[in-house]
Design a protein around this motif. Structure first.
Motif, PDB file in Angstrom:
ATOM      1  N   ILE A  10     -12.809 -35.424  43.303  1.00 33.78           N
ATOM      2  CA  ILE A  10     -12.466 -34.044  43.640  1.00 33.78           C
ATOM      3  C   ILE A  10     -13.490 -33.123  42.983  1.00 33.78           C
ATOM      4  CG2 ILE A  10     -10.789 -32.191  43.391  1.00 33.78           C
ATOM      5  CD1 ILE A  10      -8.594 -34.193  43.393  1.00 33.78           C
ATOM      6  N   SER A  11     -14.042 -32.208  43.776  1.00 34.91           N
ATOM      7  CA  SER A  11     -14.909 -31.173  43.223  1.00 34.91           C
ATOM      8  C   SER A  11     -14.550 -29.860  43.893  1.00 34.91           C
ATOM      9  CB  SER A  11     -16.384 -31.510  43.439  1.00 34.91           C
ATOM     10  OG  SER A  11     -16.679 -31.531  44.811  1.00 34.91           O
ATOM     11  N   ALA A  12     -14.818 -28.772  43.217  1.00 40.69           N
ATOM     12  CA  ALA A  12     -14.440 -27.457  43.753  1.00 40.69           C
ATOM     13  C   ALA A  12     -15.366 -26.395  43.190  1.00 40.69           C
ATOM     14  CB  ALA A  12     -12.993 -27.138  43.387  1.00 40.69           C
ATOM     15  N   GLU A  13     -15.263 -25.226  43.788  1.00 41.87           N
ATOM     16  CA  GLU A  13     -15.977 -24.063  43.278  1.00 41.87           C
ATOM     17  C   GLU A  13     -15.187 -22.809  43.615  1.00 41.87           C
ATOM     18  OE1 GLU A  13     -19.759 -23.089  45.146  1.00 41.87           O
ATOM     19  OE2 GLU A  13     -19.235 -24.413  46.794  1.00 41.87           O
ATOM     20  N   VAL A  14     -15.359 -21.795  42.772  1.00 40.89           N
ATOM     21  CA  VAL A  14     -14.732 -20.498  43.004  1.00 40.89           C
ATOM     22  C   VAL A  14     -15.678 -19.703  43.896  1.00 40.89           C
ATOM     23  CG1 VAL A  14     -13.915 -18.364  41.949  1.00 40.89           C
ATOM     24  CG2 VAL A  14     -13.515 -20.542  40.806  1.00 40.89           C
ATOM     25  N   ILE A  15     -15.206 -19.355  45.095  1.00 43.50           N
ATOM     26  CA  ILE A  15     -16.007 -18.587  46.035  1.00 43.50           C
ATOM     27  C   ILE A  15     -15.983 -17.103  45.667  1.00 43.50           C
ATOM     28  CG2 ILE A  15     -16.337 -17.982  48.458  1.00 43.50           C
ATOM     29  CD1 ILE A  15     -16.867 -20.927  47.815  1.00 43.50           C
ATOM     30  N   SER A  16     -14.802 -16.593  45.398  1.00 43.76           N
ATOM     31  CA  SER A  16     -14.659 -15.194  45.007  1.00 43.76           C
ATOM     32  C   SER A  16     -13.347 -15.034  44.251  1.00 43.76           C
ATOM     33  CB  SER A  16     -14.670 -14.272  46.237  1.00 43.76           C
ATOM     34  OG  SER A  16     -13.558 -14.549  47.060  1.00 43.76           O
ATOM     35  N   LYS A  49     -12.784 -33.191  48.564  1.00 42.51           N
ATOM     36  CA  LYS A  49     -12.197 -34.404  47.998  1.00 42.51           C
ATOM     37  C   LYS A  49     -12.223 -35.520  49.023  1.00 42.51           C
ATOM     38  CE  LYS A  49      -7.409 -33.401  49.224  1.00 42.51           C
ATOM     39  NZ  LYS A  49      -7.168 -34.622  49.947  1.00 42.51           N
ATOM     40  N   ASP A  50     -11.987 -36.732  48.561  1.00 46.56           N
ATOM     41  CA  ASP A  50     -11.874 -37.871  49.463  1.00 46.56           C
ATOM     42  C   ASP A  50     -10.562 -37.765  50.234  1.00 46.56           C
ATOM     43  OD1 ASP A  50     -14.240 -38.797  48.435  1.00 46.56           O
ATOM     44  OD2 ASP A  50     -13.317 -40.288  47.122  1.00 46.56           O
ATOM     45  N   ALA A  51     -10.538 -38.297  51.439  1.00 49.08           N
ATOM     46  CA  ALA A  51      -9.325 -38.259  52.255  1.00 49.08           C
ATOM     47  C   ALA A  51      -8.215 -39.045  51.556  1.00 49.08           C
ATOM     48  CB  ALA A  51      -9.596 -38.839  53.626  1.00 49.08           C
ATOM     49  N   GLY A  52      -7.043 -38.458  51.481  1.00 52.60           N
ATOM     50  CA  GLY A  52      -5.902 -39.120  50.865  1.00 52.60           C
ATOM     51  C   GLY A  52      -5.859 -39.012  49.347  1.00 52.60           C
ATOM     52  N   THR A  53      -6.846 -38.415  48.733  1.00 54.37           N
ATOM     53  CA  THR A  53      -6.860 -38.262  47.280  1.00 54.37           C
ATOM     54  C   THR A  53      -6.071 -37.020  46.903  1.00 54.37           C
ATOM     55  OG1 THR A  53      -9.041 -39.267  47.142  1.00 54.37           O
ATOM     56  CG2 THR A  53      -8.341 -37.947  45.271  1.00 54.37           C
ATOM     57  N   PHE A 105      -3.784 -26.106  39.663  1.00 56.52           N
ATOM     58  CA  PHE A 105      -3.392 -25.997  41.065  1.00 56.52           C
ATOM     59  C   PHE A 105      -3.601 -27.358  41.712  1.00 56.52           C
ATOM     60  CE2 PHE A 105      -4.720 -21.756  39.725  1.00 56.52           C
ATOM     61  CZ  PHE A 105      -3.583 -21.030  40.059  1.00 56.52           C
ATOM     62  N   ARG A 106      -2.547 -27.870  42.349  1.00 52.99           N
ATOM     63  CA  ARG A 106      -2.559 -29.210  42.933  1.00 52.99           C
ATOM     64  C   ARG A 106      -3.099 -29.180  44.357  1.00 52.99           C
ATOM     65  NH1 ARG A 106      -1.167 -32.931  40.126  1.00 52.99           N
ATOM     66  NH2 ARG A 106      -0.898 -34.423  41.800  1.00 52.99           N
ATOM     67  N   PHE A 107      -3.815 -30.248  44.715  1.00 56.14           N
ATOM     68  CA  PHE A 107      -4.351 -30.427  46.053  1.00 56.14           C
ATOM     69  C   PHE A 107      -4.076 -31.858  46.479  1.00 56.14           C
ATOM     70  CE2 PHE A 107      -6.905 -27.183  43.989  1.00 56.14           C
ATOM     71  CZ  PHE A 107      -6.823 -26.157  44.910  1.00 56.14           C
ATOM     72  N   SER A 108      -3.493 -32.011  47.657  1.00 51.91           N
ATOM     73  CA  SER A 108      -3.210 -33.345  48.186  1.00 51.91           C
ATOM     74  C   SER A 108      -3.317 -33.300  49.699  1.00 51.91           C
ATOM     75  CB  SER A 108      -1.820 -33.818  47.747  1.00 51.91           C
ATOM     76  OG  SER A 108      -0.836 -32.927  48.236  1.00 51.91           O
ATOM     77  N   GLY A 109      -3.143 -34.441  50.318  1.00 55.09           N
ATOM     78  CA  GLY A 109      -3.204 -34.513  51.768  1.00 55.09           C
ATOM     79  C   GLY A 109      -4.428 -35.262  52.239  1.00 55.09           C
ATOM     80  N   CYS A 122     -11.864 -30.351  37.863  1.00 50.35           N
ATOM     81  CA  CYS A 122     -10.895 -30.968  38.762  1.00 50.35           C
ATOM     82  C   CYS A 122     -10.739 -32.437  38.386  1.00 50.35           C
ATOM     83  CB  CYS A 122     -11.358 -30.856  40.198  1.00 50.35           C
ATOM     84  SG  CYS A 122     -11.460 -29.148  40.794  1.00 50.35           S
ATOM     85  N   HIS A 123      -9.525 -32.948  38.571  1.00 52.97           N
ATOM     86  CA  HIS A 123      -9.220 -34.326  38.185  1.00 52.97           C
ATOM     87  C   HIS A 123      -8.363 -34.973  39.269  1.00 52.97           C
ATOM     88  CE1 HIS A 123     -10.758 -33.394  34.213  1.00 52.97           C
ATOM     89  NE2 HIS A 123     -10.065 -32.276  34.281  1.00 52.97           N
TER      90      HIS A 123
END
Length: 132
Positions: free
Chosen positions: A53-59, A75-79, A100-104, A129-130
């Motif tokens: 998982i990687s992310a960035e703040v756009i604004s 992120k990878d699919a399903g992660t 903040f959680r991310f799934s799907g 992100c973890h």
């Protein structure tokens, strides 16, 4: 009358101890350099290759008691996992932090998240992100 030299004839008695020491030092340096290169490669692979998982703040937009941050997560699919965002006040004190959680199955997620703060925040900083 001529003076006699005290040096032995060149090449007659093998290498001097200085030449052997130089060769040993070169060999030790090459082995240590190769080991260091292998270690850096190992850590680079696990940092880049294993980070799912990687992310960035756009604004971001700060209000009196919250900060809205637009995150773009890859992120990878399903992660599933989470990203940690924090906000600081103008004097540098931390005024808010949240996960903040991310799934799907999506591999790219754009989401605006709201971070509650204890005072006026001036930043929205992604700490990392973890994956679960």
């Amino acid at each position: 009358m001529s003076t006699a030299t005290t040096r032995p004839p060149q090449g007659r008695y093998g290498r001097s101890s200085d030449e052997r020491a130089d060769r040993t030092l070169k060999l030790v340096g090459a082995v240590l350099g190769a080991a260091l290169l292998a270690l850096v490669g190992y850590f680079a692979y696990h940092y880049v290759g294993q980070n799912k998982i990687s992310a960035e703040v756009i604004s971001f937009k700060a209000t009196a008691n919250s900060v809205q941050a637009h995150l773009e997560v890859r992120k990878d699919a399903g992660t599933s996992g989470y990203c940690t965002v924090r906000s600081q006040a103008e004097n540098g004190a931390e005024v808010g932090r949240a996960d903040f959680r991310f799934s799907g199955s999506d591999t790219r997620i754009d989401r605006v998240v709201t971070l509650r703060t204890t005072a006026q925040g001036t930043t929205a900083e992604l700490l990392g992100c973890h994956a679960d």
